[in-house]
Design a protein around this motif. Sequence first.
Motif, PDB file in Angstrom:
ATOM      1  N   ASN A 334       0.836  -1.205   0.000  1.00  0.00           N
ATOM      2  CA  ASN A 334       0.000   0.000   0.000  1.00  0.00           C
ATOM      3  C   ASN A 334       0.871   1.256   0.000  1.00  0.00           C
ATOM      4  N   LYS A 335       1.966   1.184  -0.758  1.00  0.00           N
ATOM      5  CA  LYS A 335       2.909   2.304  -0.837  1.00  0.00           C
ATOM      6  C   LYS A 335       3.555   2.271  -2.213  1.00  0.00           C
ATOM      7  N   MET A 336       3.203   3.242  -3.050  1.00  0.00           N
ATOM      8  CA  MET A 336       3.797   3.289  -4.384  1.00  0.00           C
ATOM      9  C   MET A 336       5.314   3.418  -4.264  1.00  0.00           C
ATOM     10  N   THR A 337       6.027   2.650  -5.087  1.00  0.00           N
ATOM     11  CA  THR A 337       7.481   2.613  -5.032  1.00  0.00           C
ATOM     12  C   THR A 337       8.044   2.631  -6.446  1.00  0.00           C
ATOM     13  N   VAL A 338       9.050   3.468  -6.664  1.00  0.00           N
ATOM     14  CA  VAL A 338       9.719   3.494  -7.966  1.00  0.00           C
ATOM     15  C   VAL A 338      10.603   2.258  -8.065  1.00  0.00           C
ATOM     16  N   VAL A 339      10.353   1.435  -9.086  1.00  0.00           N
ATOM     17  CA  VAL A 339      11.133   0.205  -9.228  1.00  0.00           C
ATOM     18  C   VAL A 339      11.998   0.206 -10.488  1.00  0.00           C
ATOM     19  N   ILE A 367       5.847  11.134   8.889  1.00  0.00           N
ATOM     20  CA  ILE A 367       4.718  11.891   8.337  1.00  0.00           C
ATOM     21  C   ILE A 367       4.898  12.035   6.829  1.00  0.00           C
ATOM     22  N   GLN A 368       3.902  11.594   6.075  1.00  0.00           N
ATOM     23  CA  GLN A 368       3.928  11.688   4.624  1.00  0.00           C
ATOM     24  C   GLN A 368       2.715  12.481   4.152  1.00  0.00           C
ATOM     25  N   ILE A 369       2.971  13.505   3.362  1.00  0.00           N
ATOM     26  CA  ILE A 369       1.899  14.379   2.894  1.00  0.00           C
ATOM     27  C   ILE A 369       1.960  14.446   1.377  1.00  0.00           C
ATOM     28  N   GLY A 370       0.836  14.121   0.732  1.00  0.00           N
ATOM     29  CA  GLY A 370       0.791  14.269  -0.711  1.00  0.00           C
ATOM     30  C   GLY A 370       0.313  13.049  -1.452  1.00  0.00           C
ATOM     31  N   ASP A 371       0.324  13.161  -2.773  1.00  0.00           N
ATOM     32  CA  ASP A 371      -0.101  12.100  -3.667  1.00  0.00           C
ATOM     33  C   ASP A 371       0.859  10.903  -3.570  1.00  0.00           C
ATOM     34  N   PRO A 372       0.342   9.653  -3.533  1.00  0.00           N
ATOM     35  CA  PRO A 372       1.216   8.475  -3.399  1.00  0.00           C
ATOM     36  C   PRO A 372       2.296   8.364  -4.474  1.00  0.00           C
ATOM     37  N   THR A 373       1.974   8.762  -5.717  1.00  0.00           N
ATOM     38  CA  THR A 373       2.990   8.681  -6.770  1.00  0.00           C
ATOM     39  C   THR A 373       4.104   9.684  -6.522  1.00  0.00           C
ATOM     40  N   GLU A 374       3.743  10.878  -6.064  1.00  0.00           N
ATOM     41  CA  GLU A 374       4.766  11.878  -5.751  1.00  0.00           C
ATOM     42  C   GLU A 374       5.574  11.462  -4.527  1.00  0.00           C
ATOM     43  N   LEU A 375       4.901  10.843  -3.548  1.00  0.00           N
ATOM     44  CA  LEU A 375       5.620  10.361  -2.367  1.00  0.00           C
ATOM     45  C   LEU A 375       6.648   9.303  -2.759  1.00  0.00           C
ATOM     46  N   ALA A 376       6.315   8.470  -3.751  1.00  0.00           N
ATOM     47  CA  ALA A 376       7.260   7.458  -4.229  1.00  0.00           C
ATOM     48  C   ALA A 376       8.509   8.113  -4.803  1.00  0.00           C
ATOM     49  N   LEU A 377       8.320   9.232  -5.518  1.00  0.00           N
ATOM     50  CA  LEU A 377       9.457   9.959  -6.104  1.00  0.00           C
ATOM     51  C   LEU A 377      10.308  10.610  -5.022  1.00  0.00           C
ATOM     52  N   ILE A 378       9.650  11.164  -3.996  1.00  0.00           N
ATOM     53  CA  ILE A 378      10.388  11.777  -2.882  1.00  0.00           C
ATOM     54  C   ILE A 378      11.175  10.698  -2.134  1.00  0.00           C
ATOM     55  N   ALA A 379      10.541   9.521  -1.916  1.00  0.00           N
ATOM     56  CA  ALA A 379      11.216   8.421  -1.217  1.00  0.00           C
ATOM     57  C   ALA A 379      12.438   7.943  -1.995  1.00  0.00           C
ATOM     58  N   LYS A 380      12.341   7.919  -3.332  1.00  0.00           N
ATOM     59  CA  LYS A 380      13.487   7.530  -4.163  1.00  0.00           C
ATOM     60  C   LYS A 380      14.645   8.508  -3.936  1.00  0.00           C
ATOM     61  N   ILE A 495      12.042   8.676 -17.752  1.00  0.00           N
ATOM     62  CA  ILE A 495      10.787   8.154 -17.206  1.00  0.00           C
ATOM     63  C   ILE A 495      11.075   7.308 -15.971  1.00  0.00           C
ATOM     64  N   SER A 496      10.060   7.159 -15.153  1.00  0.00           N
ATOM     65  CA  SER A 496      10.148   6.247 -13.999  1.00  0.00           C
ATOM     66  C   SER A 496       8.916   5.349 -14.011  1.00  0.00           C
ATOM     67  N   GLY A 497       9.117   4.102 -13.586  1.00  0.00           N
ATOM     68  CA  GLY A 497       8.018   3.150 -13.469  1.00  0.00           C
ATOM     69  C   GLY A 497       7.813   2.789 -12.019  1.00  0.00           C
ATOM     70  N   MET A 498       6.577   2.930 -11.537  1.00  0.00           N
ATOM     71  CA  MET A 498       6.313   2.666 -10.120  1.00  0.00           C
ATOM     72  C   MET A 498       5.112   1.748  -9.961  1.00  0.00           C
ATOM     73  N   ILE A 499       5.081   1.104  -8.839  1.00  0.00           N
ATOM     74  CA  ILE A 499       4.005   0.158  -8.546  1.00  0.00           C
ATOM     75  C   ILE A 499       3.894   0.027  -7.037  1.00  0.00           C
ATOM     76  N   ASP A 500       2.724  -0.417  -6.601  1.00  0.00           N
ATOM     77  CA  ASP A 500       2.566  -0.791  -5.201  1.00  0.00           C
ATOM     78  C   ASP A 500       3.131  -2.205  -5.080  1.00  0.00           C
ATOM     79  N   PRO A 501       4.349  -2.381  -4.560  1.00  0.00           N
ATOM     80  CA  PRO A 501       5.045  -3.670  -4.653  1.00  0.00           C
ATOM     81  C   PRO A 501       4.489  -4.729  -3.708  1.00  0.00           C
ATOM     82  N   PRO A 502       4.677  -6.003  -4.063  1.00  0.00           N
ATOM     83  CA  PRO A 502       4.231  -7.086  -3.181  1.00  0.00           C
ATOM     84  C   PRO A 502       5.027  -7.086  -1.879  1.00  0.00           C
ATOM     85  N   ARG A 503       4.395  -7.578  -0.822  1.00  0.00           N
ATOM     86  CA  ARG A 503       5.128  -7.807   0.419  1.00  0.00           C
ATOM     87  C   ARG A 503       6.082  -8.979   0.207  1.00  0.00           C
TER      88      ARG A 503
END
Length: 868
Positions: A334-339, A367-380, A495-503
């Motif tokens: 339940n967390k978009m991640t750039v893969v 604390i995470q604020i914002g759109d999940p896709t943007e959060l994935a980019l910030i986390a990267k 470009i970046s490709g992201m997905i909600d990855p499997p546990r």
Amino acid sequence: MSLHNKKIEEIVSIFDTDLNKGLSNEEAKKRLEKNGKNELKEANKKTIFQIFFEQINDVMIYVLIVAAVITTIVNKEFTDAIIILLVVIVNAVVGVTQELKAGKALEALKKMTNPKAVVIRSGKTFEINSSDLVVGDIVLLDAGRVVPADLRLVETSSLQIEESSFTGESVPVNKDASVILEEDTLMSDRINLAFMSTLVSYGRAKGVVIATSNDTQIGKIADMLDTEDEKTPLQVKMNKLGKQLGYIAIVICVLIFVIGIMQKRGAVEMLITSISLAVAAIPEGLVAIIAIVLSLGVTRMSKKNAIIKKLPAVETLGSVNYICSDKTGTLTQNKMTVVKTFTKDIDENLLTKAFILSSDAKIEGDIQIGDPTELALIAKGINEGILRDSLDELHPRVDEYSFDSDRKLMSTLVKNKDSFRVYTKGALDNLLKISTHIVVDGNVVEFTDSLKEEVLEKAHDMAKEALRVLAVAYKDTDTKISSDEFENNLVFIGISGMIDPPRMQAFDSIKKAHKAGIAVVMITGDHKDTAFAIAKNLNIASSEDQTISGPELEEMSDEMLEKVVTNYRVFSRVSPVHKVRIVKALRKNNNIVSMTGDGVNDAPSLKSADIGVAMGITGTDVAKGASSMILTDDDFSTIVVAIEEGRNIYDNIKKAIIFLLSCNLGEVISIFIATILAWPIPLIATQILWINLVTDSLPALALGVDPISTDQMSKKPRDKDENFFSQGAWFRALVGGTLIGTLTLSAFVIGLIEKGYSLNTLSMADEPSLAYARTMAFIVLTVSQLFYAYTTRSSEESLIKIGIFKNKFLNYSLIIGLVLQFSLLYIPVLSDAFKVTKLSIFDLDIVILFALIPVIVNELIKKFIKFK
């Protein structure tokens, strides 16, 4: 009434409202009085008395109560009856406590659906409790606000709504008020509607309230939750067993009474004898033992991160052969991640920095604020040591051009020393149209068709893996420019490709489930390709033929779905109603179904399943309230651990039941044969009750906590209709009970013969002789049962193979049982109460030898007779 397929003017007319002024205060008050508060209506709550009655409204409980009455008649005192009734009351109190703690689903729904709402009334804008909203109200939405009712959107500005807890989609949904949809559009695709309890993650909007309270989509979910709980397989089997034991007790009473009268015995004597047999037929401690075994199982499972809300659910887990799992947050993080990324530049940092500077999201600690896709980019960026705060200091934002669903782009203008730079991110197709150059190995070159084709090919590869593709570009300018000049003549970066990855833990868990004969099914609101990609990655599905979507389900009748449901492993784009239909269709095929989930949309299916499993960390209160079990670690692998524990608990309950029934059969046979032959009764009622409540119960409890066998998860799930006597258990119980009964009677006869009586004169034995013979019978019966418990630990493996002393609690029960039993012989007060006496060394040897015979015979049965 469908409202997503109507024009805004029609909506205004239907609800008699004004988009600019809203309802008048007077009209809003009238509608509130007419339709009631915008709160979910609760079902009629059961009283504690009703819940208590439900706990004792069980055949086995009735059998126990009858046993208490019978015991009082036989013994002419209330001690034993009080013990039995205490067992009944304690069992009922445990059940009431469990049920009061559970069943919180509607309360949780009500709590989460009463935020504040910004409305326009009488031309003025102000904030009210959402419970005071009425249909026709004009509501304003902005980022961070919970949608307070179902709305038909009439104005939207870059609106995105987080609906994962409602529809199951892992990314926010772009909403557009201007769209007129087809009448049969799926609920999850109705982008001109906003649903109660969902969250605005970006943008602004205005909407007309079209439904409140239980008329909302979440209200309909609440109505679906208001259903009667079905009995678990264990409860069904125990009810059946209770009825059978009750019938047996009645038949024995009547039969023996009739036989006695035909033998010209006294009516009172025969009444007492028949009642003694009935007491012998009923294992008084069985209900309490099962409740204790389940409670101990609950305690063990809580230490393994699985909280059980209802005791019978422990056993139900063990018979599960289908796990229907939600995707988002259950199988995935339940967390978009750039893969994956692609850039022609030698410095990938430029790609990461560009994505961060063209985003609004922030991550500050937890604390995470914002759109999940943007959060994935910030986390990267964080993972690469590129921090947003540092970038913002070096390149402060000067202006922006917000995202909208037409352009599918977002642009920012940042200060770059003495110049300015535009960063634009968004849909690849749209960005390619406005990019004229590309960065290649640190140089800006013309963006040729061949280079564009290469980028598109990489994007296509990502899309095949169900990755969400975002592109980013930039443009340098010497002066500050207006936003309408941002998006032209850009330099493409990558470009970046992201997905909600499997546990990660889900891989091994699914493999274990398959090995144990358990099918794993993914049920999600995500699109078909995304769902299948995750399912294939996790080895849930191997081909697209195993996937089916919500629209396809809509075209199927319930009967058709029942026929084909087992062909599929992935169900995509499904609504809450679809999930319930899927679970019910699987159950119609005689499957025991577990449904896992965390969102509001999962609650009805969690309750419809044989066992609903909610996530404890990410799960909503609604899902937790509707479930039978909660995972405190949100780890899918915990489900498999729980299933293994559940299988073992069922096996242990079965061992305890077969053990107790074998022992009780021994009592019945010894008394029945003695009655038929017109001999004295070899056991008195007090001795029988002692055996049933004390001597039997300790080994039965020990069997209930027998360690998990190493091959537990290599077996196929047991059949739904399998009874306690399957796989030869009836034969072993019959042989064991017959042996225990005949040996008990043999010891009784030997005791009387030693006192000078022949088979023809046994009926004339005096009280001292009877006391000695009954003592021999009593010891054989109790000690043989203590020994027999060891051989019932496994129906296939020998005592030597499973380890004679591996169950420490069984060892304790043997020691305690022997101490208690021989205390009755050598403590005068107890020997007088139970009418027993001391035995000679020779007779002690005989009773010990007799007590070992059932164990030896059962071990030989294991070796030479195999049951399927």
